[in-house]
Write an enzyme that holds these catalytic residues in place. Sequence first.
Site, PDB file in Angstrom:
ATOM      1  N   GLU A 128       1.196  -4.577  13.289  1.00 33.78           N
ATOM      2  CA  GLU A 128       2.462  -3.853  13.480  1.00 33.78           C
ATOM      3  C   GLU A 128       2.297  -2.561  14.272  1.00 33.78           C
ATOM      4  O   GLU A 128       3.127  -2.194  15.079  1.00 33.78           O
ATOM      5  CB  GLU A 128       3.109  -3.449  12.133  1.00 33.78           C
ATOM      6  CG  GLU A 128       3.393  -4.552  11.176  1.00 33.78           C
ATOM      7  CD  GLU A 128       2.370  -4.552  10.067  1.00 33.78           C
ATOM      8  OE1 GLU A 128       2.764  -4.695   8.913  1.00 33.78           O
ATOM      9  OE2 GLU A 128       1.182  -4.400  10.366  1.00 33.78           O
ATOM     10  N   ASP A 187       0.683  -6.247   7.711  1.00 35.33           N
ATOM     11  CA  ASP A 187       0.346  -5.720   6.383  1.00 35.33           C
ATOM     12  C   ASP A 187       0.371  -6.791   5.296  1.00 35.33           C
ATOM     13  O   ASP A 187       1.182  -7.736   5.363  1.00 35.33           O
ATOM     14  CB  ASP A 187       1.315  -4.590   6.003  1.00 35.33           C
ATOM     15  CG  ASP A 187       1.002  -3.287   6.715  1.00 35.33           C
ATOM     16  OD1 ASP A 187      -0.091  -3.181   7.299  1.00 35.33           O
ATOM     17  OD2 ASP A 187       1.843  -2.366   6.678  1.00 35.33           O
ATOM     18  N   ASP A 203       1.699  -7.277   2.450  1.00 36.36           N
ATOM     19  CA  ASP A 203       2.751  -7.204   1.435  1.00 36.36           C
ATOM     20  C   ASP A 203       3.945  -8.019   1.917  1.00 36.36           C
ATOM     21  O   ASP A 203       3.890  -8.679   2.949  1.00 36.36           O
ATOM     22  CB  ASP A 203       3.141  -5.750   1.143  1.00 36.36           C
ATOM     23  CG  ASP A 203       3.628  -4.999   2.380  1.00 36.36           C
ATOM     24  OD1 ASP A 203       3.860  -5.642   3.435  1.00 36.36           O
ATOM     25  OD2 ASP A 203       3.785  -3.762   2.314  1.00 36.36           O
ATOM     26  N   GLU A 240       6.837  -7.166   3.205  1.00 34.76           N
ATOM     27  CA  GLU A 240       7.378  -6.777   4.508  1.00 34.76           C
ATOM     28  C   GLU A 240       6.459  -7.275   5.628  1.00 34.76           C
ATOM     29  O   GLU A 240       6.929  -7.782   6.648  1.00 34.76           O
ATOM     30  CB  GLU A 240       7.543  -5.255   4.579  1.00 34.76           C
ATOM     31  CG  GLU A 240       8.511  -4.678   3.560  1.00 34.76           C
ATOM     32  CD  GLU A 240       9.904  -5.264   3.666  1.00 34.76           C
ATOM     33  OE1 GLU A 240      10.443  -5.347   4.784  1.00 34.76           O
ATOM     34  OE2 GLU A 240      10.469  -5.633   2.615  1.00 34.76           O
ATOM     35  N   TYR A 253      -5.490  -0.030   1.863  1.00 33.54           N
ATOM     36  CA  TYR A 253      -4.042  -0.165   2.012  1.00 33.54           C
ATOM     37  C   TYR A 253      -3.300   0.715   1.001  1.00 33.54           C
ATOM     38  O   TYR A 253      -3.572   0.629  -0.202  1.00 33.54           O
ATOM     39  CB  TYR A 253      -3.644  -1.630   1.837  1.00 33.54           C
ATOM     40  CG  TYR A 253      -2.222  -1.929   2.227  1.00 33.54           C
ATOM     41  CD1 TYR A 253      -1.761  -1.637   3.506  1.00 33.54           C
ATOM     42  CD2 TYR A 253      -1.338  -2.494   1.312  1.00 33.54           C
ATOM     43  CE1 TYR A 253      -0.456  -1.912   3.870  1.00 33.54           C
ATOM     44  CE2 TYR A 253      -0.028  -2.775   1.672  1.00 33.54           C
ATOM     45  CZ  TYR A 253       0.404  -2.467   2.950  1.00 33.54           C
ATOM     46  OH  TYR A 253       1.701  -2.734   3.301  1.00 33.54           O
ATOM     47  N   ARG A 261      -0.165   0.877  -0.112  1.00 27.59           N
ATOM     48  CA  ARG A 261       0.974   0.404  -0.909  1.00 27.59           C
ATOM     49  C   ARG A 261       0.469  -0.659  -1.879  1.00 27.59           C
ATOM     50  O   ARG A 261       0.399  -1.847  -1.548  1.00 27.59           O
ATOM     51  CB  ARG A 261       2.077  -0.133   0.009  1.00 27.59           C
ATOM     52  CG  ARG A 261       2.779   0.978   0.781  1.00 27.59           C
ATOM     53  CD  ARG A 261       3.986   0.492   1.552  1.00 27.59           C
ATOM     54  NE  ARG A 261       3.623  -0.205   2.760  1.00 27.59           N
ATOM     55  CZ  ARG A 261       3.268   0.385   3.904  1.00 27.59           C
ATOM     56  NH1 ARG A 261       3.179   1.695   3.971  1.00 27.59           N
ATOM     57  NH2 ARG A 261       2.985  -0.338   4.973  1.00 27.59           N
ATOM     58  N   HIS A 304      -5.672  -7.353  -3.766  1.00 26.60           N
ATOM     59  CA  HIS A 304      -5.250  -5.950  -3.649  1.00 26.60           C
ATOM     60  C   HIS A 304      -6.205  -5.050  -4.403  1.00 26.60           C
ATOM     61  O   HIS A 304      -6.688  -5.381  -5.478  1.00 26.60           O
ATOM     62  CB  HIS A 304      -3.841  -5.761  -4.206  1.00 26.60           C
ATOM     63  CG  HIS A 304      -2.769  -5.969  -3.179  1.00 26.60           C
ATOM     64  ND1 HIS A 304      -2.443  -5.010  -2.246  1.00 26.60           N
ATOM     65  CD2 HIS A 304      -1.958  -7.013  -2.939  1.00 26.60           C
ATOM     66  CE1 HIS A 304      -1.450  -5.472  -1.480  1.00 26.60           C
ATOM     67  NE2 HIS A 304      -1.155  -6.695  -1.880  1.00 26.60           N
TER      68      HIS A 304
END
Length: 535
Positions: free
Chosen positions: A7, A79, A81, A83, A281, A283, A326
């Site tokens: 991104e 990413d 996640d 999104e 990461y 988040r 994660h």
Amino acid sequence: MNLFIVESPTKAKTIQRYLGKEFIVRATFGHVKDLPQRELGVDEETLEAKYVYVKGKKKVIDSLKKLARSAQVVYVGTDPDREGEAIAYFVEQEILKVNKNVRRAVFYEITPSAIRESIRNAGELNMNMVYSQFARRILDRLIGYKVSPHLWKAFRNYKLSAGRVQSPALRLIVDREREIESFKVKKYYYVKALLEKDGHLFEATYDYRYENPSDAKLLAERIKDGVCAVVGVKRKEERVPPPKPFITSTLQSDANAKLGFPTEKTQSLAQKLYEWGVITYPRTDSYRMSSTKAREFMEYIAQKFGQEYVGRLRKFKEKPISQGAHECIRPTGIKERTLSGDYGVLYRLILSRTLASLMSEMLLEKREVDVEVSSPKLKTPLVLKAKGLEVKFDGWSRAYPADIKEEKLPELKEGELLKLVKVFIEEKKTQPPPRYTEGSLVRTLEKLGIGRPSTYATIVKTLKQRGYVHLYRKSLKPTEVAFLVVDYLMEHFPVLMDYSFTAYMENSLDEIEEGKRFWKDVVREFFGKVMSGVV
């Protein structure tokens, strides 16, 4: 030649250095497709959504497709996640038109080894994550488009909005402000003595709360000329475990409390640190840490502080959706980082918390001393209590200072006489609950199960932008319109404002991600109940 798509241009630049000439690394500059800005874009019956190019992104996609035509493999490394998975989905849909060899690469830190590993293990899109993002986005669109106009009409203010997470968060702030406004301050009083032994002064308190100051003064008068003797000494050791490593909510909360950073700033700084390959990461709601990295950090702890400061890698109970690859938020390795300004400040906070989480316990000694006061003015002797607290071994607090205040007492033994220096009255007041800070609001949202790591900073930002709250002495104070909006939504859309139902819906989004529920069923259930007012 292989094409690697991410991104962020910063992330692309970092990864390009790692992959070298055999790869071309390019960025999408965020989301490429979304619901249209000026229309609902969702069929309320079928829930079919109209996704259109975000402004300027068709040119970006055309450029990527041109590169993809001559690429052996196209890796989509957005990413890890919901999104990121949705971005990967829309990118893949376009790239497949010109190249069928598209693979999803997933990584949680930007290091040469992690990127190479993601390429070796590249596979298919996680469509359950994509569906979970569809559900979240479409729910938020339906609520925003269907509820917000009621606010515009009621208050003649087109800046107002309602939201699945935003509105319950606003209710928290307004409810707390009402508690503060209705709070009645009460004064109360304690009788205390200042005592001395061998030049060491310390205080002892009569453990009774007086509502009337005259009663406290009467007792103080009776003991002011008394004889004081130690009649009991209790010692107790307490071990204080190290803090957990950072997750999104605790990083934002601690950075707000210790550094004064707004949640949005913390998330922005952390994102850049991640894209530079400095931290994992940012988040995440998982406390898991790589055992390999933990050993590396513990070796550093032994070298820097000594072997007695080395703790262990602990396992914590995780939410089902947190388990897997994660990790917590930690540095990608122990290196001397030349990071200046706020980036350096936040990095050092993350490093110190990571080290502390792997260090030995603090050892405290608590002492409680009973001091008997005898006086002709008393029918029976009175017992005062002196409390002491000392840090016997600082443990993890060497890396991450603990909020512990030492209260040292002199060495005292039963039967010793003490000098009574003075007797005094201490006035105290009951305190109203504190206003939420950005950090404490995020902690509360996490505790209630409202929102997720990727949304905390956005929630706070939206509340400010809509004119619902403003910062007052570092706390979030609701504006007048916030009270009116909360009352209106509580009356007309009670389900939207229900904390437990909002948390239930977050869990339902997690269940979509886990493949346990069909995303359209979740959207229909929640939206239907919001509009009907029935839980």
